[in-house]
Scaffold this active site. Structure first.
Site, PDB file in Angstrom:
ATOM      1  N   TYR A 124       0.857  -1.103   0.275  1.00 30.80           N
ATOM      2  CA  TYR A 124       0.064  -0.115  -0.072  1.00 30.80           C
ATOM      3  C   TYR A 124       0.952   1.394  -0.232  1.00 30.80           C
ATOM      4  CZ  TYR A 124      -4.550  -2.379   0.941  1.00 30.80           C
ATOM      5  OH  TYR A 124      -5.422  -3.068   0.915  1.00 30.80           O
ATOM      6  N   LYS A 191       3.207 -14.049   6.067  1.00 33.08           N
ATOM      7  CA  LYS A 191       3.398 -15.085   5.324  1.00 33.08           C
ATOM      8  C   LYS A 191       4.899 -15.373   5.146  1.00 33.08           C
ATOM      9  CE  LYS A 191       1.549 -18.026   2.326  1.00 33.08           C
ATOM     10  NZ  LYS A 191       0.737 -19.264   2.783  1.00 33.08           N
ATOM     11  N   ASP A 225      -2.933 -16.973   6.225  1.00 33.14           N
ATOM     12  CA  ASP A 225      -3.837 -18.051   5.660  1.00 33.14           C
ATOM     13  C   ASP A 225      -4.602 -18.815   6.612  1.00 33.14           C
ATOM     14  OD1 ASP A 225      -1.350 -19.145   5.566  1.00 33.14           O
ATOM     15  OD2 ASP A 225      -1.479 -20.215   3.647  1.00 33.14           O
ATOM     16  N   ASP A 249      -5.771  -4.650   6.329  1.00 34.79           N
ATOM     17  CA  ASP A 249      -6.902  -4.079   5.740  1.00 34.79           C
ATOM     18  C   ASP A 249      -7.905  -5.367   5.404  1.00 34.79           C
ATOM     19  OD1 ASP A 249      -8.559  -2.544   4.296  1.00 34.79           O
ATOM     20  OD2 ASP A 249      -7.495  -2.413   2.674  1.00 34.79           O
TER      21      ASP A 249
END
Ligand code: NAD
Length: 366
Positions: A124, A191, A225, A249
């Site tokens: 972002y 991740k 995940d 987000d």
């Protein structure tokens, strides 16, 4: 004591819900001098920019702002005013508490967690290169050579910076928030098994910061995940989650879903000495001017504002008034009714009136 607060109505449904919050804050009896400023489409008409300097300056002066949502054109047009505001004021922490309220339909009960999202970097950061641009073609050639990974020549590129400085700052913020709000555990989400450098750095830094809180606050880190799955299976197991910008987000909308939807999800963007309060939801343009949408997310953002300035009693009263109206389920907007076409649903203004009327009768101990 009187507080100066910058008030930004926003656009779309923004003005309706922002005014609902402002009316409720005034009704608590806390003295607030409002400095009304524009952002988004409303600002373009007057200032030819969606984020006028005078709006930024007002927030720099008052140090506290409440803002209605602002539309961001998808793909084209001006960049997000929200991202620009967070960057310009260095509002590095986005805090989104999610708790279930009686009366709000949700498959889950007793959810009470807080998403702490890093606000300044990651995908972002706005470092993007359009497909087929001469610069992008050069960048792709250079990246392919350095990384020994082929990249399609017609690819667009977004850069994902994750720094030790920003990660350390957000993880510390999450721990300090957890300690000062009587929370039990911080979960860092990443991740790192795939993005070994960026998310790897986020994970390593989180673990290092967590060591300095050992014995004072529980800590774990999880893959994003797996976290999504666990959140919809056992949301009660989570307390404070700290995440890089993009995952933060996405997971804040997921968590809003856990508690019954965007209509009841408040938020705050916090930097050193400056705080801007806003709902998680957007400007829902299709409902603009219809006196239809739920004002609670913005009103609860107002509760966070009161807590931030130290008006705990008024904050407790306003939240209790909201809780009562939600529990009763009578004077509530369409989204809170079992049937969305229920003719007994009230409008934004009427639900706000009901909350203000309740405020006069509730008492809280702080
Ligand atoms: P949105 O949150 O505006 O609306 C999605 C849907 O959620 C709506 O159609 C509506 O059904 C429901 N909803 C949202 N707020 C509600 C409320 N208060 N009461 C009842 N139902 C509500 O998301 P979107 O459609 O993806 O985005 C619209 C615009 O808002 C976009 O331009 C987006 O960039 C912008 N946006 C702004 C902010 C912000 O200013 N902080 C945040 C998110 C999105």
């Amino acid at each position: 004591m009187s507080y100066r607060v910058t008030f930004i109505p926003g656009d779309g449904i923004g003005p309706e819900v922002a005014w609902a919050a402002r009316r409720c804050l005034d009704a608590t009896g806390v003295a607030i001098q409002w400095d009304e400023r524009l952002a988004g489409e409303a600002a373009i008409k007057q200032f030819q920019t969606p984020l006028p300097e005078e709006t930024l300056q007002s927030i720099r002066d008052t140090r506290v702002a409440i803002k209605g949502p602002v539309t961001t054109p998808i793909g084209t047009g001006f960049r997000s005013v929200n991202v620009a505001l967070r960057k310009a004021l260095n509002l590095y922490a986005c805090v989104r508490p999610c708790r279930t309220y009686a009366g709000v339909r949700s498959p889950f009960q007793h959810v009470d967690l807080v998403v702490v999202r890093e606000n300044t970097e990651d995908l972002y950061a706005g470092i993007e290169f359009p497909a087929k641009d001469a610069q992008t073609v050069k960048l792709i050639a250079q990246l392919s050579e350095w990384s020994k990974q082929p990249i399609q020549p017609d690819a667009a590129i977004s850069i994902k910076p994750i720094s030790t400085t920003a990660t350390e700052r957000i993880v510390r913020f999450a721990f300090e928030y957890a300690l000062s709000h009587g929370r039990k555990k911080v979960t860092a989400v990443h991740k790192a098994n795939i993005m070994k450098f960026t998310d790897g750095l986020f994970m390593e830094t989180s673990r290092r910061v967590a060591k300095t809180y050992e014995g004072r606050m529980a800590f774990e880190d999880r893959l994003v995940d797996a976290t999504c799955m666990q959140l919809v299976l056992k949301p009660q197991e989570f307390d404070v989650l700290v995440l890089p910008n993009l995952y933060g987000d996405i997971l804040s909308d997921l968590c809003a879903g856990l508690i019954g939807g965007l209509g009841v999800a408040p938020g705050a963007n916090i930097g050193d000495g400056i705080a801007l309060f806003e709902a998680v939801h957007g400007s829902a343009p299709k409902y603009q001017g219809m006196n239809k949408v739920n004002p609670v997310a913005m009103i609860l953002s107002g509760v966070l504002l009161l807590q931030h300035v130290g008006e705990q009693e008024a904050a407790g009263r306003l939240e209790a008034a909201v809780e009562r109206i939600l529990r009763e389920g009578k004077s509530v907007t369409y989204d809170l009714k079992a049937d969305r076409n229920d003719p007994t649903a009230v409008g934004t203004r009427e639900m706000t009136d009901a909350i203000i009327a309740q405020l006069k009768t509730v008492k809280v101990r702080v």
